[in-house]
Design an enzyme around this catalytic site. Sequence first.
Site, PDB file in Angstrom:
ATOM      1  NE  ARG A 181     -10.925 -10.348  -0.293  1.00  0.00           N
ATOM      2  CZ  ARG A 181     -11.580  -9.405  -1.230  1.00  0.00           C
ATOM      3  NH1 ARG A 181     -12.033  -9.723  -2.480  1.00  0.00           N
ATOM      4  NH2 ARG A 181     -11.595  -8.114  -1.087  1.00  0.00           N
ATOM      5  CE  LYS A 226      -3.708  -1.858   2.794  1.00  0.00           C
ATOM      6  NZ  LYS A 226      -5.069  -1.774   2.122  1.00  0.00           N
TER       7      LYS A 226
END
Length: 505
Positions: free
Chosen positions: A357, A283
Amino acid sequence: MARIASTLTKNTLSTAKVDALVVGVGAAPAGGGLVLAPGNDDIDKAFKKRLLAALTAVGATGKAGEVTKLATLGATTAPMLVAVGLGEKPAKGDRWGAETLRRAIGAAARQLDGSPRIATSLALANGDNSAADVAAVVEGAVLGGYRFGRYRSTTKPPVESVTIVVDNPRDKAVKAAYDRGRAVADAVALCRDLVNTAPADLYPADLAQAAVDNCGGVGLQVEVLDEKALKKGGFGGVLGVGQGSTHPPRVARITYSAGRGAKAKVHLVGKGITFDSGGLALKPAQSMEWMKSDMGGAAAVLSTMTAIGQLKPNVDIVAWIACAENMPSGTAIRPSDVLTIKGGKTVEVLNPDAEGRLVMADCIAAAAAEKPDYIVDVATLTGAQLVALGLHVYAVMANDDELRDSLVAAAGVAGEQGWPMPLPPELRKSLDSDVADIANIGDRNGGMLTAGLFLKEFVPEGIKWAHLDIAGPAFNTGEPHGYTPKGGTGVPVRTLVEWLTSLGK
Ligand code: BES
Ligand code: MN
Ligand code: ZN
Protein backbone atom coordinates in the site's frame (compact mmCIF):
# COMPACT_ATOMS: atom_id res chain seq x y z
CA MET A 1 10.53 -17.94 -23.13
CA ALA A 2 9.38 -19.61 -26.33
CA ARG A 3 5.67 -19.32 -27.13
CA ILE A 4 3.80 -21.87 -29.16
CA ALA A 5 3.18 -20.98 -32.80
CA SER A 6 -0.38 -20.87 -34.12
CA THR A 7 -2.05 -20.82 -37.54
CA LEU A 8 -5.54 -20.95 -39.01
CA THR A 9 -6.41 -23.45 -41.75
CA LYS A 10 -9.47 -24.72 -43.58
CA ASN A 11 -7.86 -28.08 -44.35
CA THR A 12 -9.39 -31.26 -42.97
CA LEU A 13 -7.93 -32.79 -39.84
CA SER A 14 -7.77 -36.40 -40.99
CA THR A 15 -4.81 -35.67 -43.27
CA ALA A 16 -3.08 -33.04 -41.12
CA LYS A 17 0.64 -33.74 -40.71
CA VAL A 18 0.78 -33.26 -36.96
CA ASP A 19 1.49 -35.32 -33.85
CA ALA A 20 -1.96 -35.10 -32.29
CA LEU A 21 -5.51 -34.13 -33.28
CA VAL A 22 -7.64 -32.47 -30.61
CA VAL A 23 -11.41 -32.87 -30.95
CA GLY A 24 -14.29 -31.96 -28.64
CA VAL A 25 -16.70 -34.47 -27.16
CA GLY A 26 -19.72 -33.81 -25.01
CA ALA A 27 -22.19 -35.74 -22.92
CA ALA A 28 -25.76 -36.13 -24.18
CA PRO A 29 -28.29 -35.03 -21.52
CA ALA A 30 -29.74 -37.57 -19.09
CA GLY A 31 -26.90 -40.08 -19.41
CA GLY A 32 -27.40 -40.35 -23.16
CA GLY A 33 -23.75 -41.16 -23.80
CA LEU A 34 -20.86 -39.56 -25.60
CA VAL A 35 -21.43 -37.15 -28.50
CA LEU A 36 -18.94 -35.82 -31.01
CA ALA A 37 -18.85 -32.01 -31.30
CA PRO A 38 -19.56 -30.56 -34.76
CA GLY A 39 -16.61 -30.07 -37.10
CA ASN A 40 -15.40 -33.69 -36.90
CA ASP A 41 -17.26 -35.47 -39.72
CA ASP A 42 -14.07 -36.06 -41.66
CA ILE A 43 -12.30 -37.68 -38.71
CA ASP A 44 -15.33 -39.77 -37.85
CA LYS A 45 -15.38 -41.00 -41.44
CA ALA A 46 -11.65 -41.81 -41.27
CA PHE A 47 -12.48 -43.92 -38.18
CA LYS A 48 -15.21 -45.67 -40.16
CA LYS A 49 -17.78 -44.02 -37.85
CA ARG A 50 -16.37 -45.93 -34.89
CA LEU A 51 -14.65 -43.02 -33.13
CA LEU A 52 -17.30 -42.64 -30.40
CA ALA A 53 -17.34 -46.38 -29.77
CA ALA A 54 -13.54 -46.41 -29.45
CA LEU A 55 -13.53 -43.45 -27.06
CA THR A 56 -16.36 -44.90 -24.97
CA ALA A 57 -14.47 -48.20 -24.76
CA VAL A 58 -11.51 -46.49 -23.10
CA GLY A 59 -13.72 -44.62 -20.65
CA ALA A 60 -14.44 -41.20 -22.19
CA THR A 61 -17.63 -39.64 -20.81
CA GLY A 62 -17.46 -36.13 -22.25
CA LYS A 63 -17.36 -34.40 -18.89
CA ALA A 64 -15.68 -30.99 -18.89
CA GLY A 65 -11.91 -31.10 -18.56
CA GLU A 66 -11.58 -34.81 -19.35
CA VAL A 67 -8.68 -35.66 -21.70
CA THR A 68 -8.76 -39.07 -23.48
CA LYS A 69 -5.90 -40.16 -25.74
CA LEU A 70 -6.35 -42.70 -28.51
CA ALA A 71 -3.87 -44.23 -30.98
CA THR A 72 -5.24 -43.68 -34.48
CA LEU A 73 -3.53 -46.80 -35.94
CA GLY A 74 -3.39 -45.25 -39.40
CA ALA A 75 -6.98 -44.03 -39.55
CA THR A 76 -5.63 -40.47 -39.74
CA THR A 77 -2.23 -39.11 -40.73
CA ALA A 78 -1.63 -38.05 -37.13
CA PRO A 79 -0.71 -40.95 -34.82
CA MET A 80 -2.78 -39.73 -31.86
CA LEU A 81 -6.26 -38.40 -31.29
CA VAL A 82 -7.10 -36.50 -28.13
CA ALA A 83 -10.74 -36.11 -27.15
CA VAL A 84 -11.42 -33.29 -24.71
CA GLY A 85 -14.61 -33.18 -22.70
CA LEU A 86 -16.85 -30.12 -23.10
CA GLY A 87 -19.52 -31.16 -20.63
CA GLU A 88 -23.21 -31.54 -21.31
CA LYS A 89 -24.28 -30.89 -24.87
CA PRO A 90 -26.07 -27.54 -25.01
CA ALA A 91 -29.81 -27.50 -25.72
CA LYS A 92 -30.87 -26.50 -29.21
CA GLY A 93 -30.09 -22.84 -29.83
CA ASP A 94 -27.54 -22.76 -26.98
CA ARG A 95 -23.76 -22.91 -27.33
CA TRP A 96 -20.73 -24.20 -25.56
CA GLY A 97 -19.29 -21.10 -23.92
CA ALA A 98 -15.96 -19.52 -24.88
CA GLU A 99 -14.47 -20.41 -21.49
CA THR A 100 -15.47 -24.07 -21.95
CA LEU A 101 -13.58 -24.16 -25.26
CA ARG A 102 -10.62 -22.26 -23.78
CA ARG A 103 -10.33 -24.69 -20.88
CA ALA A 104 -10.76 -27.74 -23.14
CA ILE A 105 -8.00 -26.92 -25.61
CA GLY A 106 -5.90 -25.67 -22.69
CA ALA A 107 -6.23 -28.94 -20.79
CA ALA A 108 -5.20 -30.82 -23.95
CA ALA A 109 -2.21 -28.59 -24.71
CA ARG A 110 -1.08 -28.81 -21.10
CA GLN A 111 -1.07 -32.60 -21.22
CA LEU A 112 0.59 -33.12 -24.61
CA ASP A 113 4.29 -32.82 -23.82
CA GLY A 114 6.04 -35.02 -26.36
CA SER A 115 3.58 -34.09 -29.16
CA PRO A 116 5.07 -30.88 -30.52
CA ARG A 117 2.56 -30.27 -33.32
CA ILE A 118 -1.17 -30.34 -32.65
CA ALA A 119 -4.24 -29.48 -34.73
CA THR A 120 -7.79 -28.94 -33.53
CA SER A 121 -11.37 -28.63 -34.72
CA LEU A 122 -12.55 -27.08 -31.44
CA ALA A 123 -13.21 -23.66 -32.98
CA LEU A 124 -16.04 -25.36 -34.94
CA ALA A 125 -17.55 -27.07 -31.90
CA ASN A 126 -20.63 -24.82 -31.97
CA GLY A 127 -21.33 -25.71 -35.58
CA ASP A 128 -20.47 -22.27 -36.93
CA ASN A 129 -17.41 -20.16 -37.64
CA SER A 130 -17.83 -17.90 -34.61
CA ALA A 131 -15.03 -15.34 -34.26
CA ALA A 132 -15.30 -15.44 -30.45
CA ASP A 133 -14.73 -19.20 -30.45
CA VAL A 134 -11.62 -18.83 -32.62
CA ALA A 135 -10.20 -16.27 -30.17
CA ALA A 136 -10.98 -18.58 -27.24
CA VAL A 137 -9.25 -21.55 -28.89
CA VAL A 138 -6.04 -19.68 -29.71
CA GLU A 139 -5.95 -18.26 -26.17
CA GLY A 140 -6.53 -21.64 -24.56
CA ALA A 141 -3.92 -23.36 -26.73
CA VAL A 142 -1.20 -20.79 -26.12
CA LEU A 143 -1.94 -20.63 -22.39
CA GLY A 144 -2.30 -24.38 -21.86
CA GLY A 145 0.87 -24.97 -23.89
CA TYR A 146 2.74 -22.38 -21.83
CA ARG A 147 5.85 -23.71 -20.08
CA PHE A 148 8.36 -21.97 -17.88
CA GLY A 149 11.57 -23.82 -18.66
CA ARG A 150 14.14 -21.22 -17.69
CA TYR A 151 15.54 -23.16 -14.76
CA ARG A 152 15.10 -26.73 -16.02
CA SER A 153 17.98 -28.62 -17.58
CA THR A 154 15.78 -31.45 -18.88
CA THR A 155 12.28 -31.22 -20.32
CA LYS A 156 10.08 -33.32 -22.55
CA PRO A 157 9.40 -31.23 -25.68
CA PRO A 158 6.16 -29.32 -25.05
CA VAL A 159 3.60 -28.39 -27.68
CA GLU A 160 5.28 -26.09 -30.19
CA SER A 161 2.54 -25.35 -32.70
CA VAL A 162 -1.23 -25.47 -32.97
CA THR A 163 -3.22 -25.48 -36.19
CA ILE A 164 -6.81 -24.31 -35.76
CA VAL A 165 -9.39 -25.45 -38.29
CA VAL A 166 -11.94 -22.79 -39.31
CA ASP A 167 -14.41 -22.55 -42.21
CA ASN A 168 -12.62 -19.62 -43.79
CA PRO A 169 -9.27 -18.33 -42.51
CA ARG A 170 -9.64 -15.23 -44.72
CA ASP A 171 -12.90 -14.14 -43.10
CA LYS A 172 -12.13 -10.67 -41.71
CA ALA A 173 -13.95 -11.12 -38.39
CA VAL A 174 -12.33 -14.50 -37.81
CA LYS A 175 -8.86 -13.18 -38.59
CA ALA A 176 -9.34 -10.13 -36.34
CA ALA A 177 -10.57 -12.28 -33.44
CA TYR A 178 -7.67 -14.65 -33.92
CA ASP A 179 -5.12 -11.81 -33.92
CA ARG A 180 -6.67 -10.36 -30.78
CA GLY A 181 -6.71 -13.74 -29.02
CA ARG A 182 -3.08 -14.23 -29.93
CA ALA A 183 -2.06 -10.77 -28.64
CA VAL A 184 -3.92 -11.33 -25.37
CA ALA A 185 -2.44 -14.80 -24.87
CA ASP A 186 1.09 -13.51 -25.52
CA ALA A 187 0.54 -10.77 -22.94
CA VAL A 188 -0.68 -13.32 -20.38
CA ALA A 189 2.35 -15.52 -21.09
CA LEU A 190 4.70 -12.56 -20.60
CA CYS A 191 3.03 -11.85 -17.27
CA ARG A 192 3.51 -15.47 -16.20
CA ASP A 193 7.20 -15.39 -17.20
CA LEU A 194 7.82 -12.28 -15.12
CA VAL A 195 6.02 -13.71 -12.09
CA ASN A 196 7.77 -17.09 -12.37
CA THR A 197 11.26 -15.58 -12.64
CA ALA A 198 13.34 -16.01 -9.48
CA PRO A 199 13.55 -12.81 -7.45
CA ALA A 200 17.37 -12.72 -7.75
CA ASP A 201 16.92 -12.58 -11.53
CA LEU A 202 14.33 -9.82 -11.36
CA TYR A 203 15.36 -6.98 -9.07
CA PRO A 204 13.39 -3.73 -9.17
CA ALA A 205 15.66 -2.27 -11.87
CA ASP A 206 15.14 -5.43 -13.96
CA LEU A 207 11.36 -5.21 -13.65
CA ALA A 208 11.49 -1.58 -14.79
CA GLN A 209 13.78 -2.62 -17.64
CA ALA A 210 11.24 -5.31 -18.60
CA ALA A 211 8.79 -2.47 -19.21
CA VAL A 212 11.34 -0.80 -21.50
CA ASP A 213 12.18 -4.04 -23.33
CA ASN A 214 8.62 -5.26 -23.88
CA CYS A 215 6.74 -2.02 -24.40
CA GLY A 216 9.29 -0.06 -26.40
CA GLY A 217 8.84 -2.28 -29.44
CA VAL A 218 5.08 -1.83 -29.69
CA GLY A 219 5.13 1.95 -29.97
CA LEU A 220 4.61 2.93 -26.33
CA GLN A 221 6.72 5.44 -24.44
CA VAL A 222 8.53 4.22 -21.34
CA GLU A 223 10.28 6.36 -18.76
CA VAL A 224 12.13 4.89 -15.76
CA LEU A 225 12.53 6.88 -12.55
CA ASP A 226 15.67 5.89 -10.60
CA GLU A 227 16.29 6.72 -6.94
CA LYS A 228 17.40 10.24 -7.74
CA ALA A 229 14.28 10.91 -9.79
CA LEU A 230 12.10 9.25 -7.14
CA LYS A 231 13.58 11.51 -4.47
CA LYS A 232 13.01 14.57 -6.62
CA GLY A 233 9.46 13.42 -7.38
CA GLY A 234 8.62 12.85 -3.70
CA PHE A 235 7.96 9.09 -3.95
CA GLY A 236 8.49 8.55 -0.21
CA GLY A 237 6.55 5.27 -0.11
CA VAL A 238 8.54 3.56 -2.85
CA LEU A 239 11.83 4.85 -1.43
CA GLY A 240 10.89 3.87 2.11
CA VAL A 241 9.96 0.30 1.19
CA GLY A 242 13.04 -0.04 -1.03
CA GLN A 243 15.56 1.35 1.45
CA GLY A 244 16.16 -1.98 3.20
CA SER A 245 17.36 -3.67 0.03
CA THR A 246 20.75 -3.45 -1.66
CA HIS A 247 18.77 -3.41 -4.93
CA PRO A 248 17.26 0.05 -5.20
CA PRO A 249 13.65 0.80 -6.18
CA ARG A 250 12.35 2.09 -9.51
CA VAL A 251 9.11 3.38 -10.98
CA ALA A 252 8.42 2.83 -14.66
CA ARG A 253 5.84 4.97 -16.45
CA ILE A 254 4.43 3.56 -19.69
CA THR A 255 2.37 5.79 -21.98
CA TYR A 256 -0.02 4.86 -24.76
CA SER A 257 -1.67 7.67 -26.72
CA ALA A 258 -4.74 6.96 -28.81
CA GLY A 259 -4.37 10.28 -30.57
CA ARG A 260 -7.20 12.73 -31.23
CA GLY A 261 -10.66 11.89 -29.98
CA ALA A 262 -9.68 9.41 -27.24
CA LYS A 263 -12.81 8.32 -25.34
CA ALA A 264 -11.20 8.45 -21.88
CA LYS A 265 -7.97 8.88 -19.97
CA VAL A 266 -7.05 5.90 -17.79
CA HIS A 267 -4.14 5.38 -15.40
CA LEU A 268 -3.16 1.87 -14.30
CA VAL A 269 -0.98 1.21 -11.25
CA GLY A 270 0.73 -2.12 -10.51
CA LYS A 271 2.36 -3.37 -7.30
CA GLY A 272 5.85 -4.55 -8.17
CA ILE A 273 7.43 -5.88 -4.98
CA THR A 274 10.01 -8.17 -6.57
CA PHE A 275 10.30 -10.04 -3.29
CA ASP A 276 8.33 -9.52 -0.09
CA SER A 277 10.25 -10.88 2.89
CA GLY A 278 8.04 -8.83 5.20
CA GLY A 279 10.96 -6.50 5.96
CA LEU A 280 11.63 -6.17 9.68
CA ALA A 281 8.23 -7.82 10.20
CA LEU A 282 9.93 -10.86 8.67
CA LYS A 283 7.54 -13.48 7.33
CA PRO A 284 7.98 -17.12 8.37
CA ALA A 285 9.78 -19.11 5.64
CA GLN A 286 6.61 -20.84 4.48
CA SER A 287 4.77 -17.59 3.89
CA MET A 288 7.75 -16.35 1.88
CA GLU A 289 7.67 -19.25 -0.59
CA TRP A 290 5.37 -17.44 -3.01
CA MET A 291 6.56 -13.94 -2.40
CA LYS A 292 8.34 -13.72 -5.73
CA SER A 293 4.76 -13.29 -7.01
CA ASP A 294 4.37 -10.00 -5.14
CA MET A 295 5.03 -8.16 -8.40
CA GLY A 296 2.04 -9.87 -10.03
CA GLY A 297 0.09 -6.60 -10.27
CA ALA A 298 2.99 -4.80 -11.94
CA ALA A 299 3.59 -7.73 -14.30
CA ALA A 300 -0.09 -7.76 -15.29
CA VAL A 301 -0.20 -4.01 -15.92
CA LEU A 302 3.05 -4.07 -17.91
CA SER A 303 1.89 -7.07 -19.97
CA THR A 304 -1.51 -5.50 -20.59
CA MET A 305 0.28 -2.52 -22.14
CA THR A 306 2.05 -4.80 -24.66
CA ALA A 307 -1.37 -6.00 -25.86
CA ILE A 308 -2.67 -2.41 -25.86
CA GLY A 309 0.22 -1.41 -28.12
CA GLN A 310 -0.99 -3.98 -30.63
CA LEU A 311 -4.76 -3.56 -30.28
CA LYS A 312 -4.64 0.25 -30.21
CA PRO A 313 -7.95 1.01 -28.44
CA ASN A 314 -9.35 4.52 -28.53
CA VAL A 315 -8.35 5.43 -24.94
CA ASP A 316 -5.30 7.23 -23.56
CA ILE A 317 -3.52 5.02 -21.03
CA VAL A 318 -0.66 5.58 -18.61
CA ALA A 319 0.71 2.67 -16.58
CA TRP A 320 2.73 3.04 -13.37
CA ILE A 321 4.94 0.12 -12.39
CA ALA A 322 5.99 0.50 -8.74
CA CYS A 323 9.13 -1.60 -8.20
CA ALA A 324 10.85 -2.25 -4.88
CA GLU A 325 12.23 -5.14 -2.87
CA ASN A 326 11.01 -5.47 0.72
CA MET A 327 13.99 -6.69 2.75
CA PRO A 328 15.10 -6.61 6.40
CA SER A 329 18.42 -4.91 7.06
CA GLY A 330 20.10 -2.14 8.99
CA THR A 331 18.67 0.36 6.55
CA ALA A 332 15.14 -1.05 6.45
CA ILE A 333 12.12 0.99 7.57
CA ARG A 334 11.24 0.34 11.21
CA PRO A 335 7.82 -0.04 12.78
CA SER A 336 6.90 3.54 13.84
CA ASP A 337 8.94 5.24 11.11
CA VAL A 338 6.99 7.91 9.22
CA LEU A 339 7.06 8.25 5.44
CA THR A 340 5.82 11.14 3.32
CA ILE A 341 3.86 9.90 0.33
CA LYS A 342 3.87 11.81 -2.95
CA GLY A 343 1.53 14.78 -2.54
CA GLY A 344 2.43 15.28 1.15
CA LYS A 345 0.30 12.85 3.21
CA THR A 346 2.29 11.16 5.98
CA VAL A 347 2.07 7.47 6.93
CA GLU A 348 3.18 5.83 10.14
CA VAL A 349 4.60 2.45 9.18
CA LEU A 350 3.40 0.25 12.02
CA ASN A 351 4.00 -2.91 10.04
CA PRO A 352 6.74 -3.05 7.36
CA ASP A 353 4.99 -6.11 5.88
CA ALA A 354 2.10 -3.88 4.81
CA GLU A 355 4.47 -2.45 2.19
CA GLY A 356 2.39 -2.80 -0.95
CA ARG A 357 0.00 0.00 0.00
CA LEU A 358 2.98 2.33 0.54
CA VAL A 359 4.35 1.96 -2.99
CA MET A 360 0.82 1.97 -4.43
CA ALA A 361 -0.07 5.19 -2.56
CA ASP A 362 2.82 7.05 -4.24
CA CYS A 363 1.86 5.93 -7.71
CA ILE A 364 -1.88 6.46 -7.20
CA ALA A 365 -1.04 10.01 -6.06
CA ALA A 366 1.24 10.48 -9.08
CA ALA A 367 -1.52 9.21 -11.37
CA ALA A 368 -4.15 11.43 -9.73
CA ALA A 369 -1.96 14.51 -10.23
CA GLU A 370 -2.48 14.04 -13.99
CA LYS A 371 -6.26 14.15 -13.56
CA PRO A 372 -7.33 11.02 -15.41
CA ASP A 373 -10.97 9.90 -15.69
CA TYR A 374 -10.14 6.52 -14.16
CA ILE A 375 -7.43 4.97 -12.00
CA VAL A 376 -7.35 1.18 -11.79
CA ASP A 377 -4.76 -0.31 -9.45
CA VAL A 378 -3.76 -3.95 -9.34
CA ALA A 379 -1.94 -5.50 -6.39
CA THR A 380 -1.20 -8.75 -4.58
CA LEU A 381 -2.11 -6.71 -1.54
CA THR A 382 -3.43 -8.89 1.28
CA GLY A 383 -3.50 -12.41 2.63
CA ALA A 384 -7.06 -11.51 3.61
CA GLN A 385 -8.04 -11.67 -0.09
CA LEU A 386 -7.14 -15.37 -0.06
CA VAL A 387 -9.19 -15.96 3.06
CA ALA A 388 -12.19 -14.17 1.56
CA LEU A 389 -12.17 -15.31 -2.07
CA GLY A 390 -9.50 -17.96 -2.53
CA LEU A 391 -7.20 -18.72 -5.42
CA HIS A 392 -9.52 -18.20 -8.39
CA VAL A 393 -11.54 -15.09 -7.66
CA TYR A 394 -9.97 -11.67 -7.21
CA ALA A 395 -11.60 -8.75 -5.42
CA VAL A 396 -12.78 -5.54 -7.03
CA MET A 397 -13.26 -2.51 -4.78
CA ALA A 398 -14.06 0.97 -6.08
CA ASN A 399 -15.30 4.45 -5.23
CA ASP A 400 -17.79 4.13 -8.09
CA ASP A 401 -20.30 1.27 -8.43
CA GLU A 402 -20.54 1.46 -12.20
CA LEU A 403 -16.76 1.23 -12.63
CA ARG A 404 -16.59 -1.70 -10.20
CA ASP A 405 -19.37 -3.55 -11.99
CA SER A 406 -17.86 -2.90 -15.43
CA LEU A 407 -14.58 -4.49 -14.30
CA VAL A 408 -16.39 -7.51 -12.85
CA ALA A 409 -18.32 -7.82 -16.12
CA ALA A 410 -15.12 -7.52 -18.19
CA ALA A 411 -13.60 -10.35 -16.13
CA GLY A 412 -16.58 -12.57 -16.98
CA VAL A 413 -16.35 -11.80 -20.70
CA ALA A 414 -12.61 -12.47 -20.71
CA GLY A 415 -12.81 -15.78 -18.82
CA GLU A 416 -11.47 -14.52 -15.49
CA GLN A 417 -13.28 -14.17 -12.17
CA GLY A 418 -13.55 -10.88 -10.30
CA TRP A 419 -16.04 -10.20 -7.53
CA PRO A 420 -17.31 -6.91 -6.05
CA MET A 421 -16.22 -6.08 -2.51
CA PRO A 422 -17.26 -3.10 -0.36
CA LEU A 423 -15.22 -0.29 1.19
CA PRO A 424 -17.11 0.13 4.49
CA PRO A 425 -16.41 3.65 5.82
CA GLU A 426 -16.70 2.34 9.40
CA LEU A 427 -13.32 0.61 9.03
CA ARG A 428 -11.48 3.82 8.14
CA LYS A 429 -10.94 4.98 11.72
CA SER A 430 -8.95 1.85 12.51
CA LEU A 431 -6.26 3.33 10.25
CA ASP A 432 -5.89 6.43 12.44
CA SER A 433 -2.31 7.04 13.59
CA ASP A 434 -1.23 8.63 16.87
CA VAL A 435 1.45 10.65 15.10
CA ALA A 436 0.85 10.82 11.34
CA ASP A 437 -2.02 11.40 8.89
CA ILE A 438 -2.67 7.68 8.64
CA ALA A 439 -1.19 4.35 9.77
CA ASN A 440 -0.37 1.56 7.34
CA ILE A 441 -2.36 -1.09 9.19
CA GLY A 442 -5.86 -1.09 10.64
CA ASP A 443 -8.49 -3.60 11.63
CA ARG A 444 -7.31 -7.16 10.90
CA ASN A 445 -10.89 -8.28 10.44
CA GLY A 446 -11.75 -7.32 6.89
CA GLY A 447 -8.05 -6.70 6.23
CA MET A 448 -8.58 -6.63 2.47
CA LEU A 449 -11.14 -3.85 2.82
CA THR A 450 -8.97 -1.87 5.25
CA ALA A 451 -6.15 -2.02 2.71
CA GLY A 452 -8.57 -0.76 0.06
CA LEU A 453 -9.63 2.09 2.34
CA PHE A 454 -5.99 3.00 2.88
CA LEU A 455 -5.47 3.36 -0.89
CA LYS A 456 -8.72 5.32 -1.24
CA GLU A 457 -7.17 8.08 0.91
CA PHE A 458 -4.84 8.93 -1.97
CA VAL A 459 -7.58 9.28 -4.59
CA PRO A 460 -8.95 12.83 -4.84
CA GLU A 461 -12.68 13.54 -5.26
CA GLY A 462 -13.81 13.41 -8.85
CA ILE A 463 -11.57 10.59 -10.09
CA LYS A 464 -13.18 7.20 -10.52
CA TRP A 465 -10.93 4.61 -8.96
CA ALA A 466 -10.94 0.82 -8.65
CA HIS A 467 -8.63 -1.49 -6.73
CA LEU A 468 -8.08 -5.13 -7.71
CA ASP A 469 -6.65 -7.35 -4.95
CA ILE A 470 -5.20 -10.36 -6.80
CA ALA A 471 -3.08 -11.89 -3.99
CA GLY A 472 -4.36 -15.43 -4.57
CA PRO A 473 -5.37 -15.50 -8.25
CA ALA A 474 -2.01 -14.11 -9.49
CA PHE A 475 -0.18 -17.28 -8.51
CA ASN A 476 -1.51 -20.84 -8.62
CA THR A 477 -0.20 -22.75 -5.61
CA GLY A 478 -2.73 -25.52 -6.22
CA GLU A 479 -2.99 -28.10 -8.97
CA PRO A 480 -2.93 -27.10 -12.65
CA HIS A 481 -6.41 -26.77 -14.22
CA GLY A 482 -7.71 -25.99 -17.70
CA TYR A 483 -5.20 -23.64 -19.31
CA THR A 484 -3.73 -22.58 -15.95
CA PRO A 485 -0.45 -24.15 -14.83
CA LYS A 486 1.13 -23.96 -11.40
CA GLY A 487 2.83 -20.65 -10.64
CA GLY A 488 2.11 -17.34 -12.36
CA THR A 489 -1.35 -17.26 -13.94
CA GLY A 490 -1.39 -13.93 -15.80
CA VAL A 491 -4.53 -12.77 -13.95
CA PRO A 492 -5.95 -10.11 -14.52
CA VAL A 493 -4.38 -9.26 -17.91
CA ARG A 494 -7.41 -10.49 -19.85
CA THR A 495 -9.82 -8.46 -17.72
CA LEU A 496 -7.77 -5.30 -18.19
CA VAL A 497 -7.48 -5.72 -21.97
CA GLU A 498 -11.22 -6.42 -22.26
CA TRP A 499 -12.16 -3.46 -20.05
CA LEU A 500 -9.80 -1.01 -21.78
CA THR A 501 -10.78 -2.03 -25.31
CA SER A 502 -14.50 -1.85 -24.55
CA LEU A 503 -13.97 1.60 -23.00
CA GLY A 504 -12.51 2.69 -26.34
CA LYS A 505 -15.59 1.64 -28.31
N1 BES B 1 2.32 -9.44 -0.29
C1 BES B 1 1.57 -9.57 0.88
C2 BES B 1 0.15 -10.12 0.61
C3 BES B 1 0.07 -11.53 0.10
C4 BES B 1 -0.13 -12.57 0.98
C5 BES B 1 0.14 -11.79 -1.26
C6 BES B 1 -0.24 -13.87 0.51
C7 BES B 1 0.05 -13.09 -1.74
C8 BES B 1 -0.15 -14.11 -0.85
C9 BES B 1 1.44 -8.22 1.58
O1 BES B 1 2.49 -7.35 1.40
C10 BES B 1 1.35 -8.49 3.03
O2 BES B 1 2.31 -8.97 3.57
N2 BES B 1 0.20 -8.17 3.62
C11 BES B 1 -0.02 -8.37 4.99
C12 BES B 1 -0.66 -7.12 5.53
C13 BES B 1 -0.77 -7.07 7.02
C14 BES B 1 0.60 -6.92 7.65
C15 BES B 1 -1.67 -5.91 7.39
C16 BES B 1 -0.95 -9.57 5.16
O3 BES B 1 -1.88 -9.71 4.36
O4 BES B 1 -0.71 -10.36 6.05
MN1 MN C 1 4.05 -7.68 2.82
ZN1 ZN D 1 3.55 -7.60 -0.36
